[in-house]
Scaffold this motif. Structure first.
Motif, PDB file in Angstrom:
ATOM      1  N   SER A 198     -38.313 -20.887  -0.038  1.00 60.51           N
ATOM      2  CA  SER A 198     -39.078 -19.982  -0.910  1.00 60.51           C
ATOM      3  C   SER A 198     -39.436 -18.669  -0.208  1.00 60.51           C
ATOM      4  O   SER A 198     -40.238 -17.884  -0.721  1.00 60.51           O
ATOM      5  CB  SER A 198     -40.357 -20.662  -1.388  1.00 60.51           C
ATOM      6  OG  SER A 198     -41.145 -21.075  -0.289  1.00 60.51           O
ATOM      7  N   ALA A 199     -38.840 -18.419   0.968  1.00 60.05           N
ATOM      8  CA  ALA A 199     -39.154 -17.198   1.715  1.00 60.05           C
ATOM      9  C   ALA A 199     -38.606 -15.963   1.006  1.00 60.05           C
ATOM     10  O   ALA A 199     -37.456 -15.933   0.567  1.00 60.05           O
ATOM     11  CB  ALA A 199     -38.576 -17.281   3.129  1.00 60.05           C
ATOM     12  N   LYS A 200     -39.447 -14.962   0.885  1.00 57.51           N
ATOM     13  CA  LYS A 200     -39.056 -13.643   0.380  1.00 57.51           C
ATOM     14  C   LYS A 200     -39.309 -12.659   1.522  1.00 57.51           C
ATOM     15  O   LYS A 200     -40.457 -12.433   1.913  1.00 57.51           O
ATOM     16  CB  LYS A 200     -39.865 -13.244  -0.850  1.00 57.51           C
ATOM     17  CG  LYS A 200     -39.713 -14.195  -2.025  1.00 57.51           C
ATOM     18  CD  LYS A 200     -38.305 -14.125  -2.616  1.00 57.51           C
ATOM     19  CE  LYS A 200     -38.193 -15.047  -3.831  1.00 57.51           C
ATOM     20  NZ  LYS A 200     -36.800 -15.082  -4.350  1.00 57.51           N
ATOM     21  N   CYS A 202     -43.277  -9.878  -1.194  1.00 61.57           N
ATOM     22  CA  CYS A 202     -42.649 -10.764  -0.222  1.00 61.57           C
ATOM     23  C   CYS A 202     -43.706 -11.690   0.365  1.00 61.57           C
ATOM     24  O   CYS A 202     -44.898 -11.532   0.118  1.00 61.57           O
ATOM     25  CB  CYS A 202     -41.955  -9.954   0.877  1.00 61.57           C
ATOM     26  SG  CYS A 202     -43.109  -9.138   2.011  1.00 61.57           S
ATOM     27  N   ASN A 203     -43.250 -12.646   1.171  1.00 61.21           N
ATOM     28  CA  ASN A 203     -44.187 -13.493   1.915  1.00 61.21           C
ATOM     29  C   ASN A 203     -43.843 -13.533   3.403  1.00 61.21           C
ATOM     30  O   ASN A 203     -44.465 -14.263   4.170  1.00 61.21           O
ATOM     31  CB  ASN A 203     -44.263 -14.915   1.328  1.00 61.21           C
ATOM     32  CG  ASN A 203     -42.892 -15.508   1.066  1.00 61.21           C
ATOM     33  OD1 ASN A 203     -42.000 -15.422   1.918  1.00 61.21           O
ATOM     34  ND2 ASN A 203     -42.701 -16.086  -0.112  1.00 61.21           N
ATOM     35  N   THR A 234     -41.532  -4.143  -3.155  1.00 67.95           N
ATOM     36  CA  THR A 234     -40.950  -5.474  -3.366  1.00 67.95           C
ATOM     37  C   THR A 234     -41.887  -6.540  -2.815  1.00 67.95           C
ATOM     38  O   THR A 234     -42.107  -6.598  -1.596  1.00 67.95           O
ATOM     39  CB  THR A 234     -39.578  -5.596  -2.676  1.00 67.95           C
ATOM     40  OG1 THR A 234     -38.721  -4.553  -3.127  1.00 67.95           O
ATOM     41  CG2 THR A 234     -38.941  -6.956  -2.983  1.00 67.95           C
ATOM     42  N   ASN A 269     -39.055  -9.083   3.712  1.00 65.41           N
ATOM     43  CA  ASN A 269     -38.918  -7.627   3.786  1.00 65.41           C
ATOM     44  C   ASN A 269     -38.737  -7.237   5.249  1.00 65.41           C
ATOM     45  O   ASN A 269     -39.515  -7.661   6.107  1.00 65.41           O
ATOM     46  CB  ASN A 269     -40.160  -6.923   3.216  1.00 65.41           C
ATOM     47  CG  ASN A 269     -39.997  -6.590   1.745  1.00 65.41           C
ATOM     48  OD1 ASN A 269     -38.911  -6.691   1.186  1.00 65.41           O
ATOM     49  ND2 ASN A 269     -41.082  -6.198   1.096  1.00 65.41           N
ATOM     50  N   THR A 295     -45.655 -18.770  -1.512  1.00 63.01           N
ATOM     51  CA  THR A 295     -44.617 -19.685  -1.062  1.00 63.01           C
ATOM     52  C   THR A 295     -45.183 -21.098  -1.104  1.00 63.01           C
ATOM     53  O   THR A 295     -46.348 -21.323  -0.793  1.00 63.01           O
ATOM     54  CB  THR A 295     -44.158 -19.346   0.370  1.00 63.01           C
ATOM     55  OG1 THR A 295     -43.256 -20.368   0.814  1.00 63.01           O
ATOM     56  CG2 THR A 295     -45.312 -19.253   1.338  1.00 63.01           C
ATOM     57  N   TYR A 314     -47.981  -9.636  -1.991  1.00 61.69           N
ATOM     58  CA  TYR A 314     -47.643 -10.972  -1.500  1.00 61.69           C
ATOM     59  C   TYR A 314     -47.120 -11.848  -2.629  1.00 61.69           C
ATOM     60  O   TYR A 314     -47.669 -11.855  -3.735  1.00 61.69           O
ATOM     61  CB  TYR A 314     -48.888 -11.605  -0.879  1.00 61.69           C
ATOM     62  CG  TYR A 314     -48.703 -13.029  -0.397  1.00 61.69           C
ATOM     63  CD1 TYR A 314     -47.910 -13.312   0.705  1.00 61.69           C
ATOM     64  CD2 TYR A 314     -49.321 -14.088  -1.067  1.00 61.69           C
ATOM     65  CE1 TYR A 314     -47.737 -14.609   1.145  1.00 61.69           C
ATOM     66  CE2 TYR A 314     -49.161 -15.398  -0.637  1.00 61.69           C
ATOM     67  CZ  TYR A 314     -48.358 -15.652   0.471  1.00 61.69           C
ATOM     68  OH  TYR A 314     -48.201 -16.941   0.899  1.00 61.69           O
ATOM     69  N   GLU A 315     -46.042 -12.574  -2.347  1.00 61.91           N
ATOM     70  CA  GLU A 315     -45.512 -13.563  -3.293  1.00 61.91           C
ATOM     71  C   GLU A 315     -45.712 -14.949  -2.694  1.00 61.91           C
ATOM     72  O   GLU A 315     -45.303 -15.209  -1.565  1.00 61.91           O
ATOM     73  CB  GLU A 315     -44.021 -13.309  -3.560  1.00 61.91           C
ATOM     74  CG  GLU A 315     -43.431 -14.301  -4.558  1.00 61.91           C
ATOM     75  CD  GLU A 315     -42.065 -13.853  -5.065  1.00 61.91           C
ATOM     76  OE1 GLU A 315     -41.139 -14.689  -5.040  1.00 61.91           O
ATOM     77  OE2 GLU A 315     -41.943 -12.695  -5.481  1.00 61.91           O
TER      78      GLU A 315
END
Length: 514
Positions: A383-385, A457-458, A455, A387, A316, A313-314
């Motif tokens: 800020s959304a990442k 993501c959030n 990778t 997948n 946000t 998790y990244e």
């Protein structure tokens, strides 16, 4: 009476043995479920049975004259052929007979030869016996049952999605009315209503059937015998899926007891041998050694390989994750759905439901701007990442191995790290070095999931991720998605997978303009 007799079947690829000296029969009215983990050799077994793949050893004998129907997802369909034209190919022989009959009647009108009239009459009887004049009614019944009527009779097959194509291939096979039906994951592209129709069809089907499926609720309703493919063996159990799994567990427990009992005997004999090998009881010790050498060793029960997943998790900084306003989606100028409006706040998990072909995947691709929308807007948090798991098993180069595929995507990643990640996803060492196009659908799906894990993501968007997966892997994936702290949009037709843990449901079917 057996319609299929398999004896002494052995199959292996390189250093992986699928099964050894396996034997079983398929009786005339048996509906057999084929179960086992991804990569156990279930699809290979079907290919051996229809002669597409040759086994290392063993024999496959079908009852003479048995008409076998196989759901071949990769059948070659002529370019430009429409849905209805393809379905009519199920009756090619009857249409040819009809043409012959009409020509005989035409010839009789000219020559007045009674022999021509007699030949035409015999063909007429054959057509009547095969319900030739009810073909259109039967085609309509199967089309409606599998949801093909919504696609349209004149829709060109080459322009269809993978799911739609699979359904028309299934429809054609059912229309051919074989004596034996071989189905490989038939429910993957069917929604609940069409699965119910297929269940009813199979329960009314008087012939034999072999069905590979990881949808155990489906198998429970359509099978009366199970073949379990695991650990190099094919074991047949009589009864429903649940009864078979109880028998399997009982057999495993009995094997465990016998193994432990034998280990006590072995350990006791080995202690005696060590203690008396050089003493006055050396003759007895040698006798014990011979006993151990002759003893048929009982193997400990083996457990299925458990796949585990973790989606990093990244963080946000935004409370608003996604906003969709009056989004119109479709291809060309024709919208599939009424304009869609919804929003998601940070951490929410959303389910898209609705029958296959209604537009769920199209909606996702429009939200991701992979295809242009016909109107409206969709916007993620800055800020959304994201997948995205696409249900289609397509690779830039399917001749590469999983290891090579991931190395191309992440050039600086060490091979050891990649191997570890693939192993956790349930891909063993042998399959890590096998070409993608030689892996089963389940194994390819595991590779795709392993790639997603690499990778952070959030926001996860998962379009039918459970297609092809065995039950153990589904449980591992479900746990990972439940534990993921970010957002999730999930498309799934499996209620047992999504029931009870998602925050919102968007029924895309209610937005359909068809």
């Amino acid at each position: 009476m057996a319609v299929l007799d398999v004896e002494g079947l052995t199959m292996s690829y390189a250093d992986k043995k699928l099964y050894e000296d396996a034997s079983f029969q398929l009786e005339k009215h048996e509906h057999m479920g084929i179960v086992g983990q991804n990569g156990a050799g279930k699809s290979t077994l079907i290919k051996i049975l229809i002669g597409k793949v040759l086994p290392v050893e063993g024999s496959v004998k079908w009852q003479k004259g048995a008409k076998i129907g196989y759901l071949d997802q990769y059948v070659d369909i002529p370019k430009g052929m429409t849905l209805i034209e393809f379905l009519h190919t199920a009756f090619t022989d009857l249409y040819q007979l009809n043409d012959q009959m009409n020509q005989l009647y035409a010839d009789y009108a000219e020559k007045m030869d009674d022999e021509l009239l007699a030949k035409a009459g015999r063909i007429q009887e054959t057509l009547d016996a095969h319900n030739f004049y009810e073909i259109e009614t039967e085609v309509e019944r199967v089309m409606n049952g599998l949801g093909l009527a919504d696609i349209g009779k004149d829709h060109v097959v080459s322009e269809m999605s993978g799911g739609q194509r699979s359904k028309i291939i299934l429809a054609k096979m059912l229309l051919e009315k074989p004596d034996v039906i071989l189905l490989d994951e038939p429910t993957n592209y069917l929604d609940t209503a069409h699965i119910e129709w297929l269940i009813e069809y199979l329960n009314d089907f008087a012939g034999a059937a072999m069905i590979i499926s990881h949808d155990y609720d489906f198998l429970e309703q359509v099978t009366n015998t199970i073949c379990d493919v695991s650990f190099g063996k094919i074991t047949k159990y009589r009864g429903s899926f649940q009864q078979a799994m109880r028998q399997k567990e009982e057999r495993k427990e009995a094997q465990e007891r016998e193994y432990e009992k034998q280990q006590v005997v072995i350990e006791k004999a080995q202690r005696f041998i060590r203690k008396n090998k050089a003493g006055s009881k050396s003759t007895m010790a040698k006798s014990r050694e011979k006993m151990l050498a002759r003893m048929k060793k009982i193997d400990p029960p083996e457990d299925n390989l458990k796949a585990t997943f973790h989606f990093p998790y990244e963080n946000t900084g935004s409370a608003n994750a996604l906003r969709v306003e009056k989004l119109s989606v479709g291809y060309g100028k024709r919208p599939l759905l009424a304009p869609v409006t919804f929003s998601m706040t940070m951490g929410e998990k959303l389910l898209f439901t609705g029958f296959n072909g209604v537009g769920k995947s199209t909606l996702i691709k429009s939200i991701l701007k992979k295809i242009p929308s016909l109107g409206g807007t969709s916007s993620f948090s800055p800020s959304a990442k994201i997948n995205y798991f696409d249900q289609d098993l397509e690779w830039d180069d399917p001749t590469l191995t999983p290891l090579q595929t991931i190395q191309n995507l992440f050039p600086t990643m060490q091979p050891k790290t990649i191997r570890t990640k693939l192993a956790r996803a349930g891909i063993n060492a042998a399959n890590t070095m096998k070409e993608m196009n030689l892996l089963s659908g389940g194994e390819q799906t595991k590779v795709k999931l392993a790639i997603l894990e690499l990778t952070p993501c959030n926001f996860l968007i998962m379009d039918e991720p459970t297609n092809h997966l065995d039950d153990e892997t589904k449980e591992g994936l479900k746990k990972a998605l439940q534990e993921f702290p970010g957002n999730l949009i999930l498309v799934s037709h499996e209620q047992s997978f999504y029931r009870g843990w998602l925050d919102k449901v968007l029924n895309v079917e209610k937005l359909s303009l068809k």
